[in-house]
Scaffold this motif. Structure first.
Motif, PDB file in Angstrom:
ATOM      1  N   HIS A   1     -13.973  -0.091   7.329  1.00  0.00           N
ATOM      2  CA  HIS A   1     -14.551  -0.665   6.110  1.00  0.00           C
ATOM      3  C   HIS A   1     -13.937   0.042   4.927  1.00  0.00           C
TER       4      HIS A   1
ATOM      5  N   GLU B   1     -23.963  -3.081 -11.714  1.00  0.00           N
ATOM      6  CA  GLU B   1     -23.945  -1.707 -11.206  1.00  0.00           C
ATOM      7  C   GLU B   1     -24.430  -0.718 -12.251  1.00  0.00           C
TER       8      GLU B   1
ATOM      9  N   PHE C   1     -13.540   1.883  -5.494  1.00  0.00           N
ATOM     10  CA  PHE C   1     -14.500   1.823  -6.588  1.00  0.00           C
ATOM     11  C   PHE C   1     -13.767   1.736  -7.923  1.00  0.00           C
TER      12      PHE C   1
ATOM     13  N   HIS D   1     -13.182   0.344   0.814  1.00  0.00           N
ATOM     14  CA  HIS D   1     -13.687  -0.050  -0.499  1.00  0.00           C
ATOM     15  C   HIS D   1     -13.073   0.843  -1.574  1.00  0.00           C
TER      16      HIS D   1
ATOM     17  N   ARG E   1     -24.310   1.551  -5.990  1.00  0.00           N
ATOM     18  CA  ARG E   1     -23.215   0.758  -5.428  1.00  0.00           C
ATOM     19  C   ARG E   1     -22.529   1.480  -4.265  1.00  0.00           C
TER      20      ARG E   1
ATOM     21  N   SER F   1     -13.890   6.982  -5.297  1.00  0.00           N
ATOM     22  CA  SER F   1     -15.229   7.043  -4.739  1.00  0.00           C
ATOM     23  C   SER F   1     -16.277   7.364  -5.794  1.00  0.00           C
TER      24      SER F   1
ATOM     25  N   PHE G   1     -13.142   5.250   1.301  1.00  0.00           N
ATOM     26  CA  PHE G   1     -13.328   5.081  -0.137  1.00  0.00           C
ATOM     27  C   PHE G   1     -12.021   5.461  -0.831  1.00  0.00           C
TER      28      PHE G   1
ATOM     29  N   ARG H   1     -24.288   0.917  -0.855  1.00  0.00           N
ATOM     30  CA  ARG H   1     -24.018  -0.408  -0.283  1.00  0.00           C
ATOM     31  C   ARG H   1     -22.726  -0.448   0.528  1.00  0.00           C
ATOM     32  N   GLU H   2     -21.872   0.543   0.359  1.00  0.00           N
ATOM     33  CA  GLU H   2     -20.555   0.522   1.004  1.00  0.00           C
ATOM     34  C   GLU H   2     -20.378   1.567   2.096  1.00  0.00           C
TER      35      GLU H   2
ATOM     36  N   GLY I   1     -15.234   4.337   7.527  1.00  0.00           N
ATOM     37  CA  GLY I   1     -15.279   3.897   6.140  1.00  0.00           C
ATOM     38  C   GLY I   1     -14.223   4.628   5.336  1.00  0.00           C
TER      39      GLY I   1
END
Length: 285
Positions: free
Chosen positions: A101, A112, A105, A103, A120, A137, A134, A123-124, A132
């Motif tokens: 996953h 947000e 930022f 993401h 926020r 981040s 980031f 949620r990630e 995961g």
């Protein structure tokens, strides 16, 4: 299939980990801690590590399908051009994307901004069995906030407290956090930005704002130092990875992910059926 890389002279994780008394100003962005090879050796080394990482990740994801609850979160922070995209492509990209996953930022949206700065981020966070990533981040909120004076110091101080509590909660719930700062020199960044301007196929990667931020280099270095001082904890330490040599940075982050998964020690799920019986049924079908 080997469960460890064979090319490290010394385990780089403790060499890269931020310990009490660490000074970013003393960290050499040209160094290659734990690795005795050269750039020409790094291609084969990265491929070897990719096999180890991919096998561990598959076990990790498979375990989550039968009740495993653990997850891994890789936090990538750096000055512009330090190589975060290359880490995502060449290291994380070597594993099954179904178990990742990712993401990035960006500047917060109006929605947000209407919530706490960690809203926020919650949620990630990765689910069980996921790695995961980031790419930038929750640390943007203290780094840019400090350098650009977007919030008073008491607010920044509270955010540090909130970040530590947030990460403690993640760890308590089974997440292994790997926080990486890719450390490049000012001269190396200047060369990389100049190279983007010389190549039409790289113009899209150049942002005039990068130079604006570059003018605040010393302020950002001080802000990173404060981040390490405030948020490098026993359960969620920071790792400062020398990144002037992209090939080394990729090997180092790959190892940190392998190390994280090995600490979880995922196992292949045992089948809930009789394997030999199913072999016979299949043969007769």
């Amino acid at each position: 299939m080997a469960e460890f890389e064979t090319f490290w002279r010394e385990d780089p994780a403790p060499l890269l980990r931020v310990e009490p008394g660490f000074l970013l100003a003393d960290a050499d962005p040209d160094a290659t801690p734990g690795y005795a090879g050269r750039k020409r050796d790094a291609v084969g080394a990265l491929a070897e590590g990719a096999e180890v990482l991919a096998t561990l990740q598959e076990k990790f994801f498979a375990d989550s399908t039968v009740g495993g609850t653990r997850s891994v979160l890789l936090v990538l922070q750096a000055m512009d051009t330090a190589g975060k995209g290359g880490i995502v492509k060449h290291v994380v990209g070597a594993v099954d994307p179904g178990g990742v996953h990712l993401h990035a930022f960006k500047a917060p949206t109006e929605e947000e901004l209407a919530h706490d700065f960690l809203w926020r981020v919650h949620r990630e966070v990765p689910r069980a069995g996921q790695i995961g990533v980031f790419d930038r981040s929750h640390y943007e909120d203290v780094l840019i906030g400090s350098v650009r004076k977007l919030a008073p110091d008491d607010v920044i101080a509270q955010r540090f407290h909130d970040i530590v509590a947030f990460e403690e909660e993640l760890v308590a719930n089974g997440t292994v956090i790997v926080k990486v700062m890719l450390h490049i020199s000012s001269d190396e960044q200047k060369e990389r930005l100049a190279a983007r301007l010389e190549r039409p196929d790289k113009h899209w990667k150049y942002n005039p704002g990068d130079v604006t931020e570059r003018l605040l280099w010393n302020d950002y270095q001080a802000a990173y130092q404060r981040v390490f001082d405030e948020t490098s904890t026993t359960d969620a330490p920071w790792y400062v990875v020398p990144a002037n040599r992209k090939w080394y940075a990729r090997l180092a982050v790959q190892h940190l992910l392998i190390d994280a998964l090995q600490s979880i020690d995922p196992q292949w799920p045992k089948p809930e059926y009789d394997v030999e019986h199913e072999k016979a049924r299949l043969a007769a079908s």
